[in-house]
Design an enzyme around this catalytic site. Structure first.
Site, PDB file in Angstrom:
ATOM      1  N   THR A  69       0.833  -1.195   0.000  1.00 51.74           N
ATOM      2  CA  THR A  69       0.000   0.000   0.000  1.00 51.74           C
ATOM      3  C   THR A  69       0.862   1.236   0.000  1.00 51.74           C
ATOM      4  O   THR A  69       1.390   1.626   1.009  1.00 51.74           O
ATOM      5  CB  THR A  69      -0.883   0.032   1.241  1.00 51.74           C
ATOM      6  OG1 THR A  69      -1.624  -1.157   1.252  1.00 51.74           O
ATOM      7  CG2 THR A  69      -1.816   1.207   1.214  1.00 51.74           C
ATOM      8  N   ASN A  74      -4.093   5.122  13.887  1.00 52.66           N
ATOM      9  CA  ASN A  74      -5.209   4.728  13.037  1.00 52.66           C
ATOM     10  C   ASN A  74      -6.563   4.997  13.674  1.00 52.66           C
ATOM     11  O   ASN A  74      -7.551   5.213  12.967  1.00 52.66           O
ATOM     12  CB  ASN A  74      -5.059   3.262  12.643  1.00 52.66           C
ATOM     13  CG  ASN A  74      -4.008   3.100  11.557  1.00 52.66           C
ATOM     14  OD1 ASN A  74      -4.279   3.338  10.396  1.00 52.66           O
ATOM     15  ND2 ASN A  74      -2.806   2.713  11.950  1.00 52.66           N
TER      16      ASN A  74
END
Length: 409
Positions: free
Chosen positions: A193, A404
Site C-alpha cells: 500500500t 489509526n
C-alpha cells in the site's frame, strides 16, 4: 520515530533528464500543506505501472489503467494527498477524469496523456475544484531538482519523505535512476500500500518497461508488510525518458540491461524499506528470511505468515522472546506437507531452534538481547529445497493503534 531512517538530502537526488516536478499547497484536506504534485515528462518518454490487487480499487487507479491501455504517450503525472478518491463510485471517476482534463488543458496535451494518483482518506468526495485551483502554482513550480519537495508533497501519515537515487555507466554515458514513494500504514504486498514513482533517463525499448516495473515491484514493494492491509490505491510507476544518449537497450538480460535493472531494483528496494522503517508506530525493522523451501512460493507463505502475525509483531515490540509464535506462524502458513522435525531457526546470530525443537544451547537472555535491537533478522530454514525469500516488516506498537484510531481527526 522511524527506524534508522533520515530525510533524504535533496543534493543527493540526481535530476533525471526529461522530468520536471512542481509542488503546490491546494488545501485538499488541510491548509498550508504540500499536497499537490505535477510531474511533467518530455516527449518520447515511456511509462508503465503496476497497481493494487484490491478489487475495490480507487477511481484514479481505474483511470490510470484506462489511460495506459489506450496507448497514449504519457506526458504528465498528477498526484494529490489528503483524499484517496476511493469508494466514491461514478462521481469519483468523473472527478478523477476532470482533474486530468484540467491539467491537460493547461499543458496543451490530451487528457489520456495524464495519469492521476490520489492518497489519503477513503470514501470522501475528492475536492477537484481545489486541485484545479492549485494546478497553475504546481506548473509554475516545475523544476528538474524538485524530487525532495515532491517526496514531501505525497506524504500522508509518513513522518519523513522518502526518496532515493543511483547513477550508473551504460555505453559510456551516465544514466540516472531517481524515485520517491510514500507509505506508512495499510501496507501489504500485492501491491504494497503505497505510491511509488521511479524515473530513469535510460534509453530502453518501450516494450521492456512493463516487465521491468513488474520485476522491480516483486523485488521490493511486494516484499514489505506493516499491518497486512492491502489498500485501494497502490501504484508503482516506472518512467524512461530515453535522454541518456546511449544505444537502446533491447534486452534486459544483456549486460547493459542488467546494469539498468540492478539500479532500478536498488532504488525500489530502498524506497520500499523506507516505508517499513517509517511504519506507523514502528520501533523495529525486521527482516524475515526463509531458506530451504522447495520453491519461492512456499517461502513467501512462511515469510508473510510470520511478518503479518500480530502476536509475533507485538512480542517484538515488547522485546519479549516469545519465539514459539514464529514457529506457530510457519506451521499455519499453508505448507501442507511441512516436516516440523526439520525446522531450524536463528534470531540474528542466536540459534533458537534445531530439528523442530528448542536448541539445547539457547538461552532466553540471548533472544532478549537481539529483540532489544532496532534491526533484527529472523532466519527460518525449512530444509526441504534450494529456494529462499526475504521480506521486510516492523513491530506493532501502541502508537499504531492510536495513529489509526485518530486518522480522520
Amino acid at each position: 520515530m522511524p527506524v534508522n531512517l533520515h530525510a533524504p538530502d535533496p543534493l543527493l537526488l540526481a535530476p533525471v533528464a526529461g522530468v520536471t516536478l512542481g509542488i503546490a499547497e491546494a488545501g485538499v484536506r488541510k491548509a498550508h500543506r504540500k499536497d499537490l504534485v505535477v510531474v511533467a515528462l518530455a516527449e518520447g518518454s515511456s511509462v508503465a505501472g503496476v497497481f493494487t490487487a484490491n478489487r475495490f480499487c480507487a477511481a484514479p487507479v481505474q483511470v490510470c489503467r484506462e489511460h495506459l491501455a489506450s496507448g497514449a504517450a504519457v506526458r504528465a503525472i498528477l498526484i494529490n494527498t489528503g483524499n484517496a478518491n476511493a469508494g466514491t463510485g461514478a462521481d469519483g471517476l468523473a472527478r478523477a477524469r476532470r482533474s486530468c482534463v484540467s491539467l491537460a488543458g493547461l499543458m496543451g496535451i490530451a487528457p489520456e496523456q495524464v495519469l492521476p494518483f490520489s492518497t489519503g482518506v477513503i470514501m470522501e468526495t475528492l475536492p477537484v475544484e481545489r486541485i484545479e485551483a492549485g494546478l497553475p502554482a504546481a506548473l509554475a513550480d516545475l523544476q528538474p531538482t524538485h524530487w525532495g519537495r515532491a517526496a514531501e508533497g505525497i506524504m500522508t501519515t509518513d513522518t519523513l519523505p522518502k526518496a532515493a537515487s543511483r547513477q550508473v555507466q551504460i555505453g559510456g554515458k551516465t544514466v540516472t535512476v531517481t524515485g520517491i514513494s510514500k507509505g506508512a500504514g495499510m501496507i501489504r504486498p500485492n501491491m504494497a500500500t503505497m505510491l511509488g514513482f521511479v524515473a530513469t533517463d535510460a534509453v530502453l525499448a518501450p516494450a521492456l518497461l512493463q516487465p521491468l516495473v513488474k520485476a522491480a515491484a516483486d523485488a521490493s514493494f511486494n516484499r514489505i508488510t506493516i499491518d497486512g492491509d492491502t489498500s485501494t490505491n497502490d501504484s508503482f510507476v516506472l518512467i524512461a525518458t530515453a535522454q541518456a544518449g546511449h544505444a537502446e537497450i533491447t534486452d534486459l538480460a544483456s549486460a547493459d540491461g542488467q546494469i539498468l535493472q540492478a539500479a532500478v531494483f536498488d532504488v525500489a528496494r530502498e524506497l520500499a524499506q523506507a516505508i517499513v522503517r517509517d511504519g506507523e508506530g514502528a520501533t523495529k525493522f525486521i527482516s524475515v528470511q526463509i531458506d530451504g523451501g522447495r520453491d519461492e512460493a512456499e517461502c513467501r507463505l512462511a515469510a508473510y505468515a510470520i511478518a503479518h502475525s500480530p502476536l509475533v509483531k507485538t512480542a517484538f515490540f515488547a522485546s519479549d522472546p516469545n519465539l514459539g509464535r514464529i514457529l506457530a506462524a510457519v506451521g499455519y502458513a499453508g505448507i501442507t506437507d511441512l516436516d516440523q522435525a526439520l525446522i531450524e531457526m536463528h534470531l540474528d546470530d542466536v540459534h533458537v531452534v534445531t530439528q523442530g525443537g528448542r536448541h539445547p544451547d539457547y538461552r532466553e537472555e540471548d533472544g532478549q538481547r537481539v529483540l532489544k535491537q532496532a534491526e533484527i533478522t529472523v532466519r527460518v530454514n525449512l530444509c526441504r529445497g534450494p529456494a529462499s525469500v526475504t521480506v521486510w516488516t516492523c513491530d506493532l506498537s501502541h502508537d499504531y493503534v492510536s495513529i489509526n484510531a485518530d486518522y480522520r481527526s
